[in-house]
Design a protein around this motif. Sequence first.
Motif, PDB file in Angstrom:
ATOM      1  N   ALA A 130      19.005 -42.908 -19.819  1.00 40.47           N
ATOM      2  CA  ALA A 130      18.405 -42.895 -18.481  1.00 40.47           C
ATOM      3  C   ALA A 130      19.472 -42.331 -17.558  1.00 40.47           C
ATOM      4  O   ALA A 130      20.662 -42.440 -17.844  1.00 40.47           O
ATOM      5  CB  ALA A 130      18.029 -44.305 -18.049  1.00 40.47           C
ATOM      6  N   CYS A 131      19.032 -41.720 -16.470  1.00 45.58           N
ATOM      7  CA  CYS A 131      20.020 -41.173 -15.539  1.00 45.58           C
ATOM      8  C   CYS A 131      20.711 -42.332 -14.815  1.00 45.58           C
ATOM      9  O   CYS A 131      20.055 -43.115 -14.124  1.00 45.58           O
ATOM     10  CB  CYS A 131      19.351 -40.280 -14.508  1.00 45.58           C
ATOM     11  N   LEU A 132      22.018 -42.425 -14.954  1.00 42.74           N
ATOM     12  CA  LEU A 132      22.755 -43.493 -14.251  1.00 42.74           C
ATOM     13  C   LEU A 132      22.586 -43.362 -12.732  1.00 42.74           C
ATOM     14  O   LEU A 132      22.499 -44.359 -12.010  1.00 42.74           O
ATOM     15  CB  LEU A 132      24.242 -43.431 -14.636  1.00 42.74           C
ATOM     16  N   ALA A 133      22.507 -42.114 -12.257  1.00 45.16           N
ATOM     17  CA  ALA A 133      22.346 -41.910 -10.813  1.00 45.16           C
ATOM     18  C   ALA A 133      21.035 -42.519 -10.308  1.00 45.16           C
ATOM     19  O   ALA A 133      20.931 -42.927  -9.156  1.00 45.16           O
ATOM     20  CB  ALA A 133      22.403 -40.425 -10.485  1.00 45.16           C
ATOM     21  N   LEU A 134      20.023 -42.589 -11.203  1.00 44.28           N
ATOM     22  CA  LEU A 134      18.761 -43.232 -10.813  1.00 44.28           C
ATOM     23  C   LEU A 134      18.980 -44.725 -10.579  1.00 44.28           C
ATOM     24  O   LEU A 134      18.387 -45.316  -9.685  1.00 44.28           O
ATOM     25  CB  LEU A 134      17.712 -43.035 -11.912  1.00 44.28           C
ATOM     26  N   LEU A 135      19.821 -45.327 -11.425  1.00 42.17           N
ATOM     27  CA  LEU A 135      20.142 -46.748 -11.226  1.00 42.17           C
ATOM     28  C   LEU A 135      20.919 -46.927  -9.931  1.00 42.17           C
ATOM     29  O   LEU A 135      20.648 -47.836  -9.155  1.00 42.17           O
ATOM     30  CB  LEU A 135      20.994 -47.273 -12.385  1.00 42.17           C
ATOM     31  N   THR A 136      21.893 -46.037  -9.730  1.00 43.11           N
ATOM     32  CA  THR A 136      22.719 -46.140  -8.516  1.00 43.11           C
ATOM     33  C   THR A 136      21.846 -46.023  -7.264  1.00 43.11           C
ATOM     34  O   THR A 136      22.072 -46.699  -6.277  1.00 43.11           O
ATOM     35  CB  THR A 136      23.799 -45.037  -8.507  1.00 43.11           C
ATOM     36  N   SER A 137      20.819 -45.170  -7.352  1.00 47.56           N
ATOM     37  CA  SER A 137      19.982 -44.993  -6.154  1.00 47.56           C
ATOM     38  C   SER A 137      18.872 -46.041  -6.071  1.00 47.56           C
ATOM     39  O   SER A 137      18.082 -46.038  -5.140  1.00 47.56           O
ATOM     40  CB  SER A 137      19.413 -43.573  -6.095  1.00 47.56           C
ATOM     41  N   GLY A 138      18.795 -46.942  -7.068  1.00 48.18           N
ATOM     42  CA  GLY A 138      17.876 -48.088  -6.998  1.00 48.18           C
ATOM     43  C   GLY A 138      16.456 -47.804  -7.439  1.00 48.18           C
ATOM     44  O   GLY A 138      15.512 -48.474  -7.005  1.00 48.18           O
ATOM     45  N   ASP A 139      16.271 -46.827  -8.349  1.00 45.21           N
ATOM     46  CA  ASP A 139      14.921 -46.467  -8.811  1.00 45.21           C
ATOM     47  C   ASP A 139      14.277 -47.614  -9.621  1.00 45.21           C
ATOM     48  O   ASP A 139      14.810 -48.044 -10.650  1.00 45.21           O
ATOM     49  CB  ASP A 139      15.030 -45.205  -9.684  1.00 45.21           C
TER      50      ASP A 139
ATOM     51  N   GLU B 163      11.524 -47.913 -11.512  1.00 49.57           N
ATOM     52  CA  GLU B 163      11.059 -47.647 -12.884  1.00 49.57           C
ATOM     53  C   GLU B 163      12.234 -47.710 -13.879  1.00 49.57           C
ATOM     54  O   GLU B 163      12.110 -48.257 -14.971  1.00 49.57           O
ATOM     55  CB  GLU B 163      10.480 -46.236 -12.901  1.00 49.57           C
TER      56      GLU B 163
ATOM     57  N   LYS C  23      12.994 -50.206 -16.966  1.00 51.52           N
ATOM     58  CA  LYS C  23      13.261 -49.671 -18.317  1.00 51.52           C
ATOM     59  C   LYS C  23      14.481 -50.331 -18.947  1.00 51.52           C
ATOM     60  O   LYS C  23      14.435 -50.741 -20.101  1.00 51.52           O
ATOM     61  CB  LYS C  23      13.459 -48.146 -18.201  1.00 51.52           C
TER      62      LYS C  23
ATOM     63  N   LYS D  98      28.941 -51.688 -14.343  1.00 53.15           N
ATOM     64  CA  LYS D  98      28.757 -52.357 -13.037  1.00 53.15           C
ATOM     65  C   LYS D  98      27.419 -51.981 -12.387  1.00 53.15           C
ATOM     66  O   LYS D  98      26.778 -52.817 -11.768  1.00 53.15           O
ATOM     67  CB  LYS D  98      29.916 -52.029 -12.102  1.00 53.15           C
ATOM     68  N   ASN D  99      27.032 -50.712 -12.512  1.00 53.75           N
ATOM     69  CA  ASN D  99      25.754 -50.299 -11.924  1.00 53.75           C
ATOM     70  C   ASN D  99      24.592 -50.960 -12.657  1.00 53.75           C
ATOM     71  O   ASN D  99      23.582 -51.319 -12.052  1.00 53.75           O
ATOM     72  CB  ASN D  99      25.598 -48.776 -11.969  1.00 53.75           C
TER      73      ASN D  99
ATOM     74  N   ALA E 199      24.474 -54.533 -11.586  1.00 51.28           N
ATOM     75  CA  ALA E 199      23.941 -54.619 -10.211  1.00 51.28           C
ATOM     76  C   ALA E 199      22.418 -54.561 -10.199  1.00 51.28           C
ATOM     77  O   ALA E 199      21.786 -54.957  -9.225  1.00 51.28           O
ATOM     78  CB  ALA E 199      24.518 -53.492  -9.363  1.00 51.28           C
TER      79      ALA E 199
ATOM     80  N   SER F 281      24.054 -37.483 -12.027  1.00 51.96           N
ATOM     81  CA  SER F 281      24.520 -37.474 -13.409  1.00 51.96           C
ATOM     82  C   SER F 281      23.476 -36.824 -14.307  1.00 51.96           C
ATOM     83  O   SER F 281      23.788 -36.022 -15.168  1.00 51.96           O
ATOM     84  CB  SER F 281      24.832 -38.893 -13.866  1.00 51.96           C
TER      85      SER F 281
ATOM     86  N   GLU G  94      21.594 -37.571 -16.905  1.00 54.17           N
ATOM     87  CA  GLU G  94      21.733 -37.585 -18.368  1.00 54.17           C
ATOM     88  C   GLU G  94      20.415 -37.307 -19.085  1.00 54.17           C
ATOM     89  O   GLU G  94      20.385 -36.792 -20.186  1.00 54.17           O
ATOM     90  CB  GLU G  94      22.237 -38.959 -18.841  1.00 54.17           C
ATOM     91  N   ASP G  95      19.307 -37.688 -18.439  1.00 55.73           N
ATOM     92  CA  ASP G  95      18.021 -37.678 -19.131  1.00 55.73           C
ATOM     93  C   ASP G  95      17.269 -36.354 -18.973  1.00 55.73           C
ATOM     94  O   ASP G  95      16.179 -36.209 -19.512  1.00 55.73           O
ATOM     95  CB  ASP G  95      17.170 -38.848 -18.578  1.00 55.73           C
TER      96      ASP G  95
ATOM     97  N   LEU H 177      29.716 -40.332  -8.790  1.00 56.91           N
ATOM     98  CA  LEU H 177      28.663 -40.957  -7.969  1.00 56.91           C
ATOM     99  C   LEU H 177      28.535 -42.481  -8.154  1.00 56.91           C
ATOM    100  O   LEU H 177      28.423 -43.215  -7.165  1.00 56.91           O
ATOM    101  CB  LEU H 177      27.315 -40.274  -8.261  1.00 56.91           C
TER     102      LEU H 177
ATOM    103  N   ILE I 123      28.951 -47.852  -6.127  1.00 56.75           N
ATOM    104  CA  ILE I 123      28.695 -49.273  -6.408  1.00 56.75           C
ATOM    105  C   ILE I 123      29.899 -49.905  -7.104  1.00 56.75           C
ATOM    106  O   ILE I 123      30.332 -50.991  -6.756  1.00 56.75           O
ATOM    107  CB  ILE I 123      27.425 -49.434  -7.280  1.00 56.75           C
TER     108      ILE I 123
ATOM    109  N   CYS J   1      18.700 -38.177  -6.557  1.00 59.85           N
ATOM    110  CA  CYS J   1      19.508 -39.410  -6.693  1.00 59.85           C
ATOM    111  C   CYS J   1      20.858 -39.308  -5.985  1.00 59.85           C
ATOM    112  O   CYS J   1      21.304 -40.272  -5.361  1.00 59.85           O
ATOM    113  CB  CYS J   1      19.744 -39.717  -8.161  1.00 59.85           C
TER     114      CYS J   1
ATOM    115  N   ALA K  60      21.669 -41.849  -3.061  1.00 60.30           N
ATOM    116  CA  ALA K  60      22.747 -42.829  -3.245  1.00 60.30           C
ATOM    117  C   ALA K  60      23.871 -42.587  -2.242  1.00 60.30           C
ATOM    118  O   ALA K  60      24.436 -43.536  -1.686  1.00 60.30           O
ATOM    119  CB  ALA K  60      23.282 -42.771  -4.675  1.00 60.30           C
TER     120      ALA K  60
ATOM    121  N   LYS L 205      22.703 -43.837   1.072  1.00 63.06           N
ATOM    122  CA  LYS L 205      22.549 -45.300   1.087  1.00 63.06           C
ATOM    123  C   LYS L 205      23.904 -46.007   1.186  1.00 63.06           C
ATOM    124  O   LYS L 205      24.067 -46.973   1.917  1.00 63.06           O
ATOM    125  CB  LYS L 205      21.838 -45.715  -0.209  1.00 63.06           C
TER     126      LYS L 205
END
Lengths: 135, 139
Positions: free
Chosen positions: A40-49, A51, A55, A74-75, A78, B17, B19-20, B48, B52, B77, B81, B84
């Motif tokens: 999964a894209c880590l940046a998606l987690l960082t931005s709070g997505d 879905e 997952k 850490k992300n 979080a 990032s 990755e996907d 990025l 956090i 993203c 981010a 934010k």
Amino acid sequence: MKDKKFIIIPCSGIGKPIGTTSRETTYEIIKQKPGLAETACLALLTSGDKETIKKINDNYCITLDGCAKHCALKNTQACGKIPDKSYMILKFAAENRDMKPEGMVDIGEGGRALVKTISKKIISDMDEILQDEKK
Amino acid sequence: MEENEKKLSKVGIVSCSGEDFPEGTISRLATLEALHHKKPFDTTTICLPLFIAGGEGDRMFAKNHPVITVDGCEKLCAKRATEKYSGKVACSINVRDFIKDSDEIKNKSNLNEDEKRIASEVTDAISLKVDDILKKNNK
Ligand code: SF4
Ligand code: SF4
């Protein structure tokens, strides 16, 4: 629970060859375990997505960080998920000094050897998790 | 002194990032190319997820530098981010804006010719924006 997958989250650290190594290791595991491992894209987690947060919470999760800043770990934490396993590339690099990732775009022969070594270890840990689940 | 400080200021480039998605790899490669080859003295970056995982200093990034975000897709993203956790961005680039219908986009590593061409176009767009921002900042 049978169809739970492993979501592998690398940190992909942009400024360091070990970040690229974490990303390449993730792709290697997905190649070796198609259908079982995903990313999964880590940046998606960082931005709070939402879905992506769902997952990682619905599946096994493995984080793979380049350095001790542990960004992927850490992300992920979080987002309310304790990873089933977490790894750090620097630790493997210290244990395998003959396998040195070289560049940020192309990690070179040493980096590719390190990717093989780390992915082998992670895949073996994944198999162990699945075995334990069956018990 | 103040003038010198302004002239020394660097533009931050923050890539998603991704990755996907193949577009995430394109975003990352285009950013690295701009950072290391096209604009090595005018740019800087940050991982990025450090917004956090890192400390207050990392979260000050967008306050200390004008930032260009480079994203793989319309989820944006890196832009979301950065805004934010760190501050408003000066410019946002989306790799998908550079993709034509005829392009074959499928690889997350070992990019094909189409993917490499797009990465190079994105690098050029980043470089132009860097010049633009520095020109405005140093007026
Ligand atoms: S863990 Fe280290 S290399 Fe990876 S994103 Fe964070 S700071 Fe960068
Ligand atoms: S912008 Fe798109 S490709 Fe980039 S991290 Fe977000 S979802 Fe992934």
